[in-house]
Design a protein around this motif. Structure first.
Motif, PDB file in Angstrom:
ATOM      1  N   LEU A 122       0.991  -1.182   0.040  1.00 56.66           N
ATOM      2  CA  LEU A 122      -0.054   0.080   0.102  1.00 56.66           C
ATOM      3  C   LEU A 122       1.034   1.378   0.063  1.00 56.66           C
ATOM      4  CD1 LEU A 122      -1.742   0.051   3.188  1.00 56.66           C
ATOM      5  CD2 LEU A 122      -0.113  -1.284   2.936  1.00 56.66           C
ATOM      6  N   GLY A 123       0.227   2.269  -0.627  1.00 59.23           N
ATOM      7  CA  GLY A 123       1.071   3.512  -0.536  1.00 59.23           C
ATOM      8  C   GLY A 123       0.723   4.231   0.661  1.00 59.23           C
ATOM      9  N   LEU A 124       1.622   5.014   1.026  1.00 59.08           N
ATOM     10  CA  LEU A 124       1.727   5.564   2.448  1.00 59.08           C
ATOM     11  C   LEU A 124       0.143   5.952   2.913  1.00 59.08           C
ATOM     12  CD1 LEU A 124       4.037   5.984   4.499  1.00 59.08           C
ATOM     13  CD2 LEU A 124       4.154   8.149   3.814  1.00 59.08           C
ATOM     14  N   SER A 125      -0.389   6.756   2.560  1.00 58.03           N
ATOM     15  CA  SER A 125      -1.432   7.498   2.994  1.00 58.03           C
ATOM     16  C   SER A 125      -2.551   6.442   3.121  1.00 58.03           C
ATOM     17  CB  SER A 125      -1.945   8.817   2.244  1.00 58.03           C
ATOM     18  OG  SER A 125      -2.300   8.552   1.062  1.00 58.03           O
ATOM     19  N   ALA A 126      -2.485   5.483   2.298  1.00 51.66           N
ATOM     20  CA  ALA A 126      -3.557   4.386   2.355  1.00 51.66           C
ATOM     21  C   ALA A 126      -3.332   3.572   3.827  1.00 51.66           C
ATOM     22  CB  ALA A 126      -3.523   3.295   0.986  1.00 51.66           C
ATOM     23  N   SER A 127      -2.235   3.502   4.129  1.00 48.91           N
ATOM     24  CA  SER A 127      -1.990   2.877   5.468  1.00 48.91           C
ATOM     25  C   SER A 127      -3.062   3.377   6.840  1.00 48.91           C
ATOM     26  CB  SER A 127      -0.655   2.702   6.065  1.00 48.91           C
ATOM     27  OG  SER A 127      -0.011   4.072   5.945  1.00 48.91           O
ATOM     28  N   SER A 128      -3.386   4.635   6.551  1.00 53.14           N
ATOM     29  CA  SER A 128      -4.353   5.130   7.843  1.00 53.14           C
ATOM     30  C   SER A 128      -5.617   4.275   7.648  1.00 53.14           C
ATOM     31  CB  SER A 128      -4.514   6.665   7.655  1.00 53.14           C
ATOM     32  OG  SER A 128      -5.395   6.725   6.376  1.00 53.14           O
ATOM     33  N   GLN A 129      -5.938   3.684   6.714  1.00 47.33           N
ATOM     34  CA  GLN A 129      -7.325   2.969   6.414  1.00 47.33           C
ATOM     35  C   GLN A 129      -7.239   1.357   6.285  1.00 47.33           C
ATOM     36  OE1 GLN A 129      -8.899   5.149   2.901  1.00 47.33           O
ATOM     37  NE2 GLN A 129     -10.735   4.571   3.891  1.00 47.33           N
ATOM     38  N   TYR A 130      -5.892   0.800   5.654  1.00 50.54           N
ATOM     39  CA  TYR A 130      -5.781  -0.261   5.645  1.00 50.54           C
ATOM     40  C   TYR A 130      -4.362  -1.001   5.916  1.00 50.54           C
ATOM     41  CZ  TYR A 130      -9.768   0.070   2.595  1.00 50.54           C
ATOM     42  OH  TYR A 130     -11.263   0.333   1.992  1.00 50.54           O
ATOM     43  N   THR A 131      -4.165  -2.253   6.041  1.00 56.27           N
ATOM     44  CA  THR A 131      -3.032  -2.882   6.299  1.00 56.27           C
ATOM     45  C   THR A 131      -2.973  -4.115   5.452  1.00 56.27           C
ATOM     46  OG1 THR A 131      -1.662  -3.421   8.192  1.00 56.27           O
ATOM     47  CG2 THR A 131      -3.814  -4.037   8.438  1.00 56.27           C
ATOM     48  N   VAL A 132      -1.581  -4.531   5.510  1.00 59.89           N
ATOM     49  CA  VAL A 132      -1.433  -5.651   4.648  1.00 59.89           C
ATOM     50  C   VAL A 132      -2.186  -6.900   5.227  1.00 59.89           C
ATOM     51  CG1 VAL A 132       0.665  -7.594   4.317  1.00 59.89           C
ATOM     52  CG2 VAL A 132       1.077  -5.013   3.948  1.00 59.89           C
ATOM     53  N   GLY A 133      -2.783  -7.717   4.529  1.00 61.99           N
ATOM     54  CA  GLY A 133      -3.524  -8.889   5.146  1.00 61.99           C
ATOM     55  C   GLY A 133      -5.127  -8.529   5.117  1.00 61.99           C
ATOM     56  N   ASP A 134      -5.349  -7.289   4.752  1.00 69.79           N
ATOM     57  CA  ASP A 134      -6.850  -6.993   4.783  1.00 69.79           C
ATOM     58  C   ASP A 134      -7.511  -7.567   3.527  1.00 69.79           C
ATOM     59  OD1 ASP A 134      -6.796  -5.374   6.972  1.00 69.79           O
ATOM     60  OD2 ASP A 134      -6.835  -3.408   6.203  1.00 69.79           O
ATOM     61  N   THR A 135      -8.540  -7.883   3.753  1.00 68.33           N
ATOM     62  CA  THR A 135      -9.506  -8.431   2.485  1.00 68.33           C
ATOM     63  C   THR A 135     -10.258  -7.118   1.972  1.00 68.33           C
ATOM     64  OG1 THR A 135      -9.461 -10.720   3.528  1.00 68.33           O
ATOM     65  CG2 THR A 135     -11.053 -10.066   1.666  1.00 68.33           C
ATOM     66  N   VAL A 136     -10.183  -7.048   0.701  1.00 77.05           N
ATOM     67  CA  VAL A 136     -10.990  -5.792   0.398  1.00 77.05           C
ATOM     68  C   VAL A 136     -11.926  -6.374  -0.939  1.00 77.05           C
ATOM     69  CG1 VAL A 136      -9.702  -3.916   1.212  1.00 77.05           C
ATOM     70  CG2 VAL A 136      -9.105  -5.029  -1.320  1.00 77.05           C
TER      71      VAL A 136
END
Ligand code: NAP
Ligand code: X1H
Length: 390
Positions: A122-136
């Motif tokens: 994930l790109g840096l600012s996306a990490s406020s909402q998501y993390t590695v391992g999330d299902t989307v």
């Protein structure tokens, strides 16, 4: 928290742990720029992947699209890199490959509108909402690939990678918003849904029934007609064995109040001829024309003005991207209905096809053919890759 929690922010902590545990040479490069997080643990992200690319404009999906090797893309700021598990097939995939969406766009371009998978970078600012391992789940371009980069804004967190979620993003959202905004349903009215057992039709049937309407649904087999009864359709019509025009004239002499119309051509003409006074017909699509060179199917346009005048009837078009202001709210309503068991979300993953389950990217070709052979019952879905732990 709602599992469609893309309105919540800071749901997970920043991924500092991943940043110190990354292993590969490529991740050292990633860290030196510190603009995105990539997960290279255990399963590791390969350097290259396979994706479906439109190399020639054509409504013939097999002619238009080839599978190519490409580097796994890197998410920019605000983006997610998703390892796709399931992708959704839409009738309009072939309008896209024919270049009808934007005639100024020339090949090569990526195919596929929607998918479900695991966040692996994930790109840096996306990490406020998501993390590695999330299902989307996401509604975005380039879904027919092993990995897709999408803006975090186009993704929705889901609990598990169930293919049923793919019915909500385009098919159910289309039916929900089109009916809310254009149908003006009143209890006791009669609603005709064409391609009623398909991806979007199944939801139009259910929403019309929930509004207290009498629902008539067309389909091409007795198995589909039986399915339609289970989702509340009062009068399924197998148009292969029953004459749609004479049934409408005999059983609905006053006409139908609302039509959710996806087929075009002769079926559109029959629907127009059988509208009630103050009837509303919504043009959702005209699939009977998509495989032709123009994408169109002739209708009796000459008689249209008089038919509308005689009934004070209206015809409106609906195209989902024009209603994005309604999209978030619709998805959260749909997700809640699905979670509470109030919405039946039927998917067809090819298990009844002689060649079996749609598994692997190459199955997308077969899945598109299957839909255009009229075989699908519910939303057509392809399993791109089997479940894998990160
Ligand atoms: P679908 O209904 O799951 O599958 C298409 C169905 O159409 C088939 O199951 C078959 O059903 C019928 N069909 C297939 N080929 C046909 C042909 N050549 N002539 C006549 N009928 C044919 O597909 P979908 O993706 O949900 O799309 C359905 C319609 O909704 C399409 O017109 C699509 O463009 C439209 N749509 C519009 C929007 C929008 O924003 N406007 C969004 C999503 C979908 P039968 O058994 O009934 O023959
Ligand atoms: C900007 O609005 C649009 C609307 C439709 C841009 C492109 C289209 C398009 O390509 C579509 C389309 C999209 C979705 C869908 O479910 C059905 C259809 S039909 C269609 C189209 C078919 C033939 C043409 O000559 C032009 C558009």
């Amino acid at each position: 928290m709602s599992c469609f929690g893309f309105l919540t922010s800071c749901r997970r902590a920043l991924l500092a742990g991943h940043r110190v545990r990354v292993l590969s040479l490529r991740s050292i490069v990633d860290l030196s720029y510190s603009t995105h997080f990539m997960d290279y643990r255990a399963s590791s992200i390969p350097a290259s992947m396979r994706k479906m690319v439109v190399t020639k404009l054509s409504p013939n999906f097999r002619e238009a699209v080839c599978i190519q090797n490409a580097p796994v893309p890197t998410p920019a700021d605000g983006d997610l890199l998703i390892r796709n598990r399931y992708v959704g097939i839409n009738a309009s995939d072939i309008n896209y490959t024919a270049g009808r969406y934007d005639p100024s766009v020339r090949p090569p371009f990526d195919a596929g509108f929607e998918g479900i998978g695991t966040v692996v970078g994930l790109g840096l600012s996306a990490s406020s909402q998501y993390t590695v391992g999330d299902t989307v789940a996401y509604f975005g371009e380039g879904a027919f690939a092993e990995y897709t980069v999408v803006s975090a804004k186009k993704a929705i967190a889901i609990r598990t990678a169930r293919p049923e979620y793919l019915t909500l993003l385009v098919s159910a959202a289309t039916a929900h918003i089109a009916i809310q905004r254009l149908a003006k349903l009143k209890e006791g009215e009669t609603v005709l849904v064409t391609a009623a057992a398909g991806g979007t039709g199944q939801f139009a049937v259910q929403f019309a029934k929930m509004a207290g309407c009498h629902v008539v649904g067309t389909c091409s087999s007795n198995e589909k007609a039986d399915f339609l009864k289970t989702i509340g359709c009062d009068r399924p019509i197998n148009y292969k064995t029953e004459d749609l025009g004479s049934i409408l004239r005999k059983e609905y002499p006053r006409g139908v109040d609302v039509v959710y119309e996806s087929i075009g051509g002769r079926i559109f003409d029959l629907a127009v001829s059988n509208m009630a006074v103050l009837g509303r017909l919504i043009v959702i699509g005209f699939i009977s024309g998509y495989q032709s060179a123009s994408g169109l199917q002739p209708v009796k346009a000459g008689t249209l003005p008089v038919k509308l005048l005689q009934k004070s009837a209206t015809i409106s078009g609906f195209f989902l991207p024009h209603f994005m202001s309604d999209y978030r709210e619709a998805l959260s309503i749909l997700n809640e209905m699905f979670a509470k068991g109030k919405l039946i979300c039927t998917v067809d993953i090819g298990d009844l096809d002689p060649e079996g389950h749609f598994m692997g990217l190459e199955s997308v070709y077969r899945a598109v053919d299957y839909m255009y052979a009229g075989k699908n019952l519910g939303k057509v879905v392809v399993e791109v890759s089997p479940h894998s732990k990160l």
